[in-house]
Design an enzyme around this catalytic site. Structure first.
Site, short mmCIF file in Angstrom:
data_model
loop_
_atom_site.label_atom_id
_atom_site.label_comp_id
_atom_site.label_asym_id
_atom_site.label_seq_id
_atom_site.Cartn_x
_atom_site.Cartn_y
_atom_site.Cartn_z
N HIS A 60 0.82 -1.21 0.00
CA HIS A 60 0.00 0.00 0.00
C HIS A 60 0.85 1.26 0.00
O HIS A 60 0.34 2.35 0.27
CB HIS A 60 -0.91 0.02 1.23
CG HIS A 60 -1.77 -1.19 1.36
ND1 HIS A 60 -2.65 -1.58 0.38
CD2 HIS A 60 -1.89 -2.11 2.35
CE1 HIS A 60 -3.27 -2.69 0.75
NE2 HIS A 60 -2.82 -3.03 1.94
N HIS A 222 -7.58 -4.59 -0.82
CA HIS A 222 -7.02 -5.93 -1.00
C HIS A 222 -7.82 -6.73 -2.03
O HIS A 222 -7.63 -7.94 -2.16
CB HIS A 222 -7.01 -6.69 0.33
CG HIS A 222 -6.37 -5.95 1.44
ND1 HIS A 222 -7.09 -5.42 2.48
CD2 HIS A 222 -5.07 -5.63 1.66
CE1 HIS A 222 -6.25 -4.82 3.32
NE2 HIS A 222 -5.04 -4.92 2.83
#
Length: 334
Positions: A60, A222
């Site tokens: 991320h 995700h």
């Protein structure tokens, strides 16, 4: 068909990334000895200051480790790609930043993170280090407004961590730091759209499928399912769908101030983000809301996923002061 990545071995990607981060940012960061997944701010922790530890899975970036530095987070515990860090680096982070005033854990509301950070907090209590936890829950798509405690934490982390980190650096009491963190989270709203999947370094395979000419509204960082799979529409229509959901949830009054983040999920270029930002500003003007500050770029990504998210923080006087407070981090400064 396998995807292409500039990596060596998939299993080594996170550790090699961290070695590169430390090589690039020695002024800001170091790793705890024999604990390379515990990343510490060189100029953040100090005696009498509440320590702020953030963390979560890799993939991320610049979330989480990019926001470690003076005026923001004191440390980040780093997990494998899209996976929670285990308790050991979390404990190492807390011990490194403990200034005697308590340690605040902040991270997204995901089951693995909750389990491992809670386990770390229990073990730290045996060493008489007081730990409190504030989960981030800004993802409007992941649960109804009356069940906000079930929502995921996504790109709104940037503003929420920023407010809490400023409060820590200003030497707020532990009670007030926790209050600020919860208040910032309660007033932050994010909605995203995915256009294409990402692939994990270990598999080099897409982690979900989305049809040509399709988009998914509300998909998680995700690859968690969103709220609608729709034909891809022009940027203004997509922005309207995202901002409508945020404004319905936020219930702001005309004249209120906001901070905005238009965030790339990994491969969406700046050109497209600024096209979205143009429409966001127009919609805020129509709603009578005052844009106090904005961020546009890669702030909370999902590897190479195409798509974007829009975050709005509903400011008040205190939050505005904290969002404006200077910080100096490896990948973010104000």
């Amino acid at each position: 068909m396998k995807t292409k990545k500039l990596i060596n071995a998939g299993a080594d990607a996170v550790d090699e990334m961290l070695q590169g981060v430390l090589a690039a940012h020695p002024r800001h960061l170091y790793a705890v000895e024999n604990m390379p997944r515990a990343i510490i701010a060189r100029n953040g922790p100090r005696k009498g200051k509440v320590g702020l530890v953030i963390g979560g899975g890799s993939g991320h970036e610049p979330t989480f480790l990019g926001f470690v530095g003076k005026g923001l987070a004191d440390a980040a515990a780093i997990g494998n790609v899209f996976a929670s860090p285990p308790p050991d680096p979390i404990i190492a982070c807390a011990m490194a930043v403990d200034g005697g005033a308590g340690v605040l854990f902040m991270y997204g509301n995901y089951a693995g993170d909750v389990m491992n950070f809670d386990m770390a907090a229990e073990m730290l209590a045996l060493d008489e280090i007081e730990v409190r936890t504030v989960l981030t829950t800004d993802d409007v798509a992941s649960a109804p407004a009356d069940q906000k405690d079930r929502r995921r934490g996504v790109a709104g982390n940037v503003f929420i961590f920023k407010a809490a980190g400023a409060a820590c650096d200003l030497l707020y009491s532990f009670d007030d730091v926790e209050r600020v963190a919860r208040h910032a989270n309660a007033r932050t709203y994010t909605m995203g759209v995915a256009l294409s999947p990402c692939s994990l370094p270990q598999t080099l395979r897409p982690n979900f499928l989305i049809g040509e000419g399709e988009m998914e509204i509300g998909m998680g960082i995700h690859g968690e399912p969103g709220v609608a799979r729709e034909p891809l529409r022009p940027a203004d229509a997509v922005t309207d769908e995202l901002i409508d959901s945020i404004l319905r949830d936020m219930k702001a009054a005309r004249g209120d101030r906001v901070a905005v983040l238009v965030n790339s999920l990994g491969s969406t270029p700046m050109m497209e983000l600024y096209i979205l930002m143009r429409r966001v500003k127009s919609r805020l003007d129509d709603a009578g809301l005052i844009l106090h500050t904005s961020l546009v770029g890669n702030y909370c990504t999902s590897l190479e996923m195409a798509g974007a998210s829009i975050t709005v923080m509903h400011l008040d006087d205190e939050l505005q002061q904290l969002i404006d407070y200077p910080c100096d981090c490896a990948m973010f400064a104000r």
